[in-house]
Design an enzyme around this catalytic site. Structure first.
Site, PDB file in Angstrom:
ATOM      1  N   ASP A 142      -2.367 -10.784  -2.251  1.00 65.57           N
ATOM      2  CA  ASP A 142      -2.941 -10.272  -1.001  1.00 65.57           C
ATOM      3  C   ASP A 142      -4.426  -9.967  -1.235  1.00 65.57           C
ATOM      4  O   ASP A 142      -4.829  -9.638  -2.351  1.00 65.57           O
ATOM      5  CB  ASP A 142      -2.185  -9.005  -0.586  1.00 65.57           C
ATOM      6  N   HIS A 147      -6.084  -7.479  -0.458  1.00 63.77           N
ATOM      7  CA  HIS A 147      -6.341  -6.077  -0.789  1.00 63.77           C
ATOM      8  C   HIS A 147      -5.568  -5.683  -2.048  1.00 63.77           C
ATOM      9  O   HIS A 147      -4.493  -6.209  -2.315  1.00 63.77           O
ATOM     10  CB  HIS A 147      -5.896  -5.174   0.363  1.00 63.77           C
ATOM     11  N   HIS A 168       0.811  -1.230   0.000  1.00 60.58           N
ATOM     12  CA  HIS A 168       0.000   0.000   0.000  1.00 60.58           C
ATOM     13  C   HIS A 168       0.839   1.273   0.000  1.00 60.58           C
ATOM     14  O   HIS A 168       0.281   2.368  -0.117  1.00 60.58           O
ATOM     15  CB  HIS A 168      -0.942   0.019   1.205  1.00 60.58           C
ATOM     16  N   ASP A 226      -4.203 -12.954   3.453  1.00 58.42           N
ATOM     17  CA  ASP A 226      -5.414 -12.476   4.127  1.00 58.42           C
ATOM     18  C   ASP A 226      -6.691 -12.753   3.346  1.00 58.42           C
ATOM     19  O   ASP A 226      -7.786 -12.426   3.824  1.00 58.42           O
ATOM     20  CB  ASP A 226      -5.304 -10.990   4.513  1.00 58.42           C
ATOM     21  N   TYR A 242      -3.755 -11.943   8.732  1.00 55.35           N
ATOM     22  CA  TYR A 242      -3.912 -11.485  10.117  1.00 55.35           C
ATOM     23  C   TYR A 242      -4.577 -12.534  11.010  1.00 55.35           C
ATOM     24  O   TYR A 242      -4.747 -12.288  12.202  1.00 55.35           O
ATOM     25  CB  TYR A 242      -4.687 -10.155  10.138  1.00 55.35           C
TER      26      TYR A 242
HETATM   27  C1  SP5 Z   1      -1.042  -5.211   3.817  1.00 58.00           C
HETATM   28  C2  SP5 Z   1      -2.469  -5.261   4.189  1.00 58.00           C
HETATM   29  O1  SP5 Z   1      -3.068  -6.324   4.167  1.00 58.00           O
HETATM   30  N1  SP5 Z   1      -3.045  -4.132   4.587  1.00 58.00           N
HETATM   31  C3  SP5 Z   1      -4.400  -4.145   4.934  1.00 58.00           C
HETATM   32  C4  SP5 Z   1      -4.829  -2.786   5.256  1.00 58.00           C
HETATM   33  C5  SP5 Z   1      -6.312  -2.741   5.363  1.00 58.00           C
HETATM   34  N2  SP5 Z   1      -6.699  -1.916   6.414  1.00 58.00           N
HETATM   35  C6  SP5 Z   1      -8.015  -1.452   6.308  1.00 58.00           C
HETATM   36  C7  SP5 Z   1      -8.655  -1.536   7.609  1.00 58.00           C
HETATM   37  C8  SP5 Z   1     -10.110  -1.218   7.561  1.00 58.00           C
HETATM   38  C9  SP5 Z   1     -10.720  -1.321   8.902  1.00 58.00           C
HETATM   39  N3  SP5 Z   1     -10.358  -2.513   9.616  1.00 58.00           N
HETATM   40  C10 SP5 Z   1     -11.014  -2.599  10.873  1.00 58.00           C
HETATM   41  C11 SP5 Z   1     -10.143  -3.298  11.895  1.00 58.00           C
HETATM   42  C12 SP5 Z   1      -9.900  -2.430  13.056  1.00 58.00           C
HETATM   43  N4  SP5 Z   1      -8.801  -2.906  13.854  1.00 58.00           N
HETATM   44 ZN    ZN Z   2      -4.074  -7.195   2.680  1.00 64.36          ZN
END
Ligand code: SP5
Ligand code: ZN
Length: 352
Positions: free
Chosen positions: A207, A209, A171, A297, A336
């Site tokens: 990934d 995302h 990202h 993920d 995660y």
């Molecule tokens: C590298 C990667 O997998 N990054 C992922 C970033 C996504 N983050 C967005 C989070 C959106 C809200 N998540 C709620 C969880 C609160 N702890």
């Molecule tokens: Zn991700």
């Protein structure tokens, strides 16, 4: 069960501890925790991998990807924040932005470098979730060394190598960090593969995302193909603003970006079909080497994504990636669910 490619590691990646991330105004527990890396290390060791130590690399390749201002900010801002004494003033020892000098704020005016560290915190960052603490720079920079060391192994003839890194990178754009990412490890690895003589390099991002940072870095590049499958940002998922199917590159890079956005709930059949479509395009691009942005993920159990891929699905993805038959550097990204990280990652690696 095949043997695993060599695994590159540095203890220093453990030094970034996010603790909390500010999401919709609320500090929630960070999910990109050091235990992710220790769980992965234990899993690859149990699977019989050779674990080799990363070696230091200078900033040359890092600065092909990132603006020197971003690198300098990350290198210095935690110490400046500590000296500004925000911890005793407001009880905050992490660097947290509160104002962002967006194009809409400046509206063409010449924005100045801000005097306050709490204003500077928003200059190189695009979200409130990616905090900088003591050790963040050291860990992020170590991750780059791990990725570059994995490239060294492949350049020396290994068919594949795995960079077991965190914090993740895909990202992070040329001049902004976010999405739990600080420095774009996979993009630096791709530049390193170019630098050792591969005329064309593909980055395949599995990934969950969209890797907006990597896509942005290589958007106009004819020599680096970015291909990603991910949960549809149009369905309300991070990174929200980009990662759509009609984004295919620009200028000299027209046609060297490919995105496969997937509906929430997509499982193995849909995910693997999308990966096959991407890999057909990558094979037609005929890269000399491949970087895999290896986030796991997309696992059904993952708290950060609604995709529903099984461990068997990851094993099948590993076979498809290995079937490209190109020297391959796998760089860890997201994932995660601590109980799925090891099995899913090992499942991919075993195919190599
Ligand atoms: C590298 C990667 O997998 N990054 C992922 C970033 C996504 N983050 C967005 C989070 C959106 C809200 N998540 C709620 C969880 C609160 N702890
Ligand atoms: Zn991700």
């Amino acid at each position: 069960m095949g043997s695993l490619p060599p695994v590159v590691w540095s203890d220093t990646v453990l030094r970034h501890v996010p603790r909390t991330e500010v999401w919709v105004g609320v500090p929630t527990p960070g999910t990109e925790v050091p235990a992710r890396a220790t769980v992965l290390l234990e899993s690859v060791r149990s699977a019989g991998a050779d674990v080799v130590a990363a070696t230091p690399h200078d900033d040359d390749l890092l600065l092909r990807v990132h603006d020197a201002g971003l690198v300098e900010h990350l290198r210095t801002v935690a110490a400046d924040w500590a000296a500004g004494d925000y911890e005793s003033l407001v009880g905050q020892d992490r660097v947290v932005p509160y104002v962002f000098p967006t194009p809409g704020m400046l509206d063409g005016l010449p924005g100045r470098a801000p005097a306050a560290t709490h204003a500077r915190a928003g200059v190189w960052c695009y979200d409130t979730m990616t905090l900088v603490g003591p050790g963040t720079w050291e860990a992020a920079r170590a991750a780059v060394d791990v990725a570059l060391s994995a490239v060294d192994l492949v350049a020396a003839g290994a068919p594949a190598a795995y960079a077991l890194v965190r914090p993740p990178g895909h990202h992070a754009t040329r001049r902004a960090f976010g999405g739990s990412c600080y420095l774009n490890n996979a993009a630096v690895a791709a530049e390193a593969l170019r630098a050792v003589g591969h005329e064309r390099v593909a980055v395949v991002d599995v990934d969950a995302h969209h890797g907006n940072g990597t896509q942005a870095v290589f958007w106009q590049r004819p020599d680096v193909h970015y291909a990603s499958l991910h949960v549809d940002p149009g369905a309300g998922w991070f990174p929200h603003f980009v990662g759509f199917a009609d984004e295919t590159g620009a200028g000299a890079g027209s046609g060297t970006t490919a995105n496969e956005p997937l509906a929430p709930g997509t499982g193995d059949p849909g995910w693997l079909a999308a990966l096959r479509r991407l890999l057909d395009r990558v094979a037609a691009f005929d890269p000399g080497a491949v970087v895999v942005s290896l986030g796991v993920d997309a696992a059904g159990a993952d708290p950060e994504s609604p995709l529903d891929v099984s461990t068997d699905g990851f094993a099948a993805a590993g076979e498809l990636l290995a079937a490209l038959g190109r020297p391959t550097v796998l760089v860890h990204e997201g994932g995660y669910a601590l109980d799925r990280l090891g099995p899913d990652t090992v499942a991919v690696l075993q195919a190599f």
